[in-house]
Scaffold this motif. Structure first.
Motif, mmCIF file in Angstrom:
data_model
loop_
_atom_site.group_PDB
_atom_site.id
_atom_site.type_symbol
_atom_site.label_atom_id
_atom_site.label_comp_id
_atom_site.label_asym_id
_atom_site.label_seq_id
_atom_site.Cartn_x
_atom_site.Cartn_y
_atom_site.Cartn_z
ATOM 1 N N ASP A 13 0.819 -1.217 0.000
ATOM 2 C CA ASP A 13 0.000 0.000 0.000
ATOM 3 C C ASP A 13 0.849 1.261 0.000
ATOM 4 O OD1 ASP A 13 -2.383 -1.411 -0.028
ATOM 5 O OD2 ASP A 13 -2.533 -1.481 2.154
ATOM 6 N N ASP A 14 0.555 2.155 -0.936
ATOM 7 C CA ASP A 14 1.267 3.415 -1.121
ATOM 8 C C ASP A 14 2.735 3.223 -1.455
ATOM 9 O OD1 ASP A 14 -0.898 5.110 -0.911
ATOM 10 O OD2 ASP A 14 -0.749 5.283 1.262
ATOM 11 N N THR A 15 3.084 2.007 -1.864
ATOM 12 C CA THR A 15 4.397 1.734 -2.434
ATOM 13 C C THR A 15 4.247 1.259 -3.871
ATOM 14 O OG1 THR A 15 5.404 1.193 -0.290
ATOM 15 C CG2 THR A 15 6.493 0.328 -2.253
ATOM 16 N N LEU A 16 3.348 0.293 -4.077
ATOM 17 C CA LEU A 16 3.094 -0.213 -5.430
ATOM 18 C C LEU A 16 1.793 0.298 -6.024
ATOM 19 C CD1 LEU A 16 4.242 -3.932 -5.079
ATOM 20 C CD2 LEU A 16 5.564 -1.933 -5.810
ATOM 21 N N HIS A 17 0.915 0.860 -5.188
ATOM 22 C CA HIS A 17 -0.327 1.423 -5.716
ATOM 23 C C HIS A 17 -0.802 2.543 -4.804
ATOM 24 C CE1 HIS A 17 -3.730 -0.152 -3.117
ATOM 25 N NE2 HIS A 17 -2.683 -0.739 -2.582
ATOM 26 N N ASP A 18 -1.738 3.322 -5.312
ATOM 27 C CA ASP A 18 -2.247 4.498 -4.604
ATOM 28 C C ASP A 18 -3.345 4.084 -3.622
ATOM 29 O OD1 ASP A 18 -2.943 6.985 -3.766
ATOM 30 O OD2 ASP A 18 -3.631 7.726 -5.705
ATOM 31 N N ALA A 19 -2.920 3.547 -2.492
ATOM 32 C CA ALA A 19 -3.876 3.046 -1.504
ATOM 33 C C ALA A 19 -4.675 4.149 -0.855
ATOM 34 C CB ALA A 19 -3.148 2.232 -0.437
ATOM 35 N N ALA A 20 -4.109 5.354 -0.780
ATOM 36 C CA ALA A 20 -4.827 6.464 -0.157
ATOM 37 C C ALA A 20 -6.136 6.759 -0.877
ATOM 38 C CB ALA A 20 -3.947 7.711 -0.138
ATOM 39 N N ASN A 21 -6.205 6.419 -2.152
ATOM 40 C CA ASN A 21 -7.439 6.597 -2.907
ATOM 41 C C ASN A 21 -8.213 5.297 -3.085
ATOM 42 O OD1 ASN A 21 -7.274 9.413 -3.429
ATOM 43 N ND2 ASN A 21 -5.719 9.024 -4.983
ATOM 44 N N ALA A 22 -7.498 4.187 -3.222
ATOM 45 C CA ALA A 22 -8.153 2.925 -3.567
ATOM 46 C C ALA A 22 -8.801 2.225 -2.381
ATOM 47 C CB ALA A 22 -7.148 1.984 -4.230
ATOM 48 N N SER A 23 -8.137 2.238 -1.233
ATOM 49 C CA SER A 23 -8.583 1.358 -0.158
ATOM 50 C C SER A 23 -8.600 1.970 1.233
ATOM 51 C CB SER A 23 -7.696 0.101 -0.120
ATOM 52 O OG SER A 23 -6.330 0.447 0.011
ATOM 53 N N MET A 24 -7.689 2.878 1.542
ATOM 54 C CA MET A 24 -7.556 3.337 2.911
ATOM 55 C C MET A 24 -8.791 4.055 3.458
ATOM 56 S SD MET A 24 -4.996 2.061 4.197
ATOM 57 C CE MET A 24 -3.639 1.081 3.538
ATOM 58 N N PRO A 25 -9.467 4.886 2.678
ATOM 59 C CA PRO A 25 -10.685 5.501 3.220
ATOM 60 C C PRO A 25 -11.723 4.459 3.635
ATOM 61 C CG PRO A 25 -9.946 6.701 1.295
ATOM 62 C CD PRO A 25 -9.118 5.461 1.352
ATOM 63 N N GLY A 26 -11.909 3.422 2.813
ATOM 64 C CA GLY A 26 -12.866 2.380 3.143
ATOM 65 C C GLY A 26 -12.446 1.574 4.354
ATOM 66 N N ILE A 27 -11.153 1.278 4.475
ATOM 67 C CA ILE A 27 -10.652 0.541 5.629
ATOM 68 C C ILE A 27 -10.830 1.361 6.895
ATOM 69 C CG2 ILE A 27 -8.563 -0.398 6.697
ATOM 70 C CD1 ILE A 27 -7.626 -1.170 3.873
ATOM 71 N N HIS A 28 -10.552 2.651 6.804
ATOM 72 C CA HIS A 28 -10.717 3.546 7.952
ATOM 73 C C HIS A 28 -12.158 3.507 8.469
ATOM 74 C CE1 HIS A 28 -9.954 7.228 10.353
ATOM 75 N NE2 HIS A 28 -11.193 7.517 10.044
ATOM 76 N N VAL A 29 -13.116 3.617 7.558
ATOM 77 C CA VAL A 29 -14.532 3.581 7.946
ATOM 78 C C VAL A 29 -14.886 2.215 8.528
ATOM 79 C CG1 VAL A 29 -16.896 3.645 7.075
ATOM 80 C CG2 VAL A 29 -15.231 5.359 6.309
ATOM 81 N N ALA A 30 -14.421 1.147 7.875
ATOM 82 C CA ALA A 30 -14.750 -0.204 8.327
ATOM 83 C C ALA A 30 -14.192 -0.494 9.711
ATOM 84 C CB ALA A 30 -14.236 -1.232 7.316
ATOM 85 N N MET A 31 -12.995 0.006 10.006
ATOM 86 C CA MET A 31 -12.413 -0.200 11.331
ATOM 87 C C MET A 31 -13.244 0.496 12.406
ATOM 88 S SD MET A 31 -8.278 0.079 10.903
ATOM 89 C CE MET A 31 -7.343 -1.203 10.072
ATOM 90 N N GLY A 32 -13.659 1.725 12.108
ATOM 91 C CA GLY A 32 -14.483 2.444 13.069
ATOM 92 C C GLY A 32 -15.794 1.734 13.325
#
Length: 240
Positions: A13-32
């Motif tokens: 994440d954020d090394t090979l792909h743009d995770a800040a747009n692809a996945s991190m927002p969704g993971i952040h919400v899901a964790m909460g």
């Protein structure tokens, strides 16, 4: 050192792909949502607890496992469902071409769950470039999770691969992970292509070391394009 004997350890994440747009927002919400549901917390309480565990352990999951008996597999599955992930994943073909040209073994080393990592690699169509995927499920030592930046896990990984740490190079966007890699004798490459002023993986109010303005002494190279690795790869590290 013969470059064909080098071991390249690539973060995902954020090394090979743009995770800040692809996945991190969704993971952040899901964790909460997970913490609110499983621990019966309000949104504010869940956020505060997540922030506290990130500061103390470097990962929300470790605090949940240690203090609340949360099952890691259940948490990881629930928070990484991410419908439509594949359509949002994006990377740079020049980076992937550079990885293909690199001599030596190439592995993914990610704190993400295996199923998620395989989805991302599949969406990028680069799974064939790597000899193995080492995910958080593989970072268990004596019954406890030891994800990056745990130095014990990194040493154990080298032992598993039957190589000295000086033969390994960690390519990673997160500086605290780079610092641990250097401490065990690995080479370090700080990937900055997807550097964000605000990292959605980190709870609001937590300072992220990777936004330091200068390259720290424990980083061998800072790059924005992985093709730089094929021009002048990191020198082998000396034993600390």
């Amino acid at each position: 050192m013969d470059r064909s004997k080098r071991i390249w350890l690539f973060d995902l994440d954020d090394t090979l792909h743009d995770a800040a747009n692809a996945s991190m927002p969704g993971i952040h919400v899901a964790m909460g949502e997970y913490m609110q549901r499983e621990l019966r917390l309000s949104a504010d309480e869940a956020h505060a607890l997540r922030r506290r565990y990130w500061q103390r352990y470097g990962a929300t999951l470790l605090g949940l496992v240690r203090h609340h008996g949360v099952k890691a597999a259940h948490f990881l599955h629930d928070t990484h469902r991410l419908p439509g992930l594949e359509a949002r994943v994006s990377g740079h073909r020049h980076d992937f071409a550079a990885i293909e040209r690199l001599r030596g073994r190439k592995l993914i080393l990610t704190n993400a769950p295996r199923a998620y990592a395989l989805r991302v690699l599949g969406a990028l169509r680069i799974e064939h470039l790597f000899d193995a995927v080492i995910s958080i499920e593989d970072m268990v030592m004596f019954g406890h999770l030891r994800p990056k930046p745990d130095a014990r896990m990194l040493r154990a990984l080298c032992a598993r691969l039957r190589v000295h740490p000086s033969r390994c190079v960690l390519v990673e966007d997160t500086l605290v992970h780079q610092k641990a890699a250097r401490a065990v004798g690995m080479g370090t490459v700080w990937m900055l292509r997807y550097a964000q002023r605000r990292d959605s993986r980190v709870p609001r109010g937590v300072v992220r070391l990777a936004h330091a303005p200068r390259r720290p002494a424990f980083v061998d190279r800072a790059v924005r394009q992985l093709r730089r690795l094929t021009c002048a790869p990191c020198p082998p590290r000396r034993t600390p």
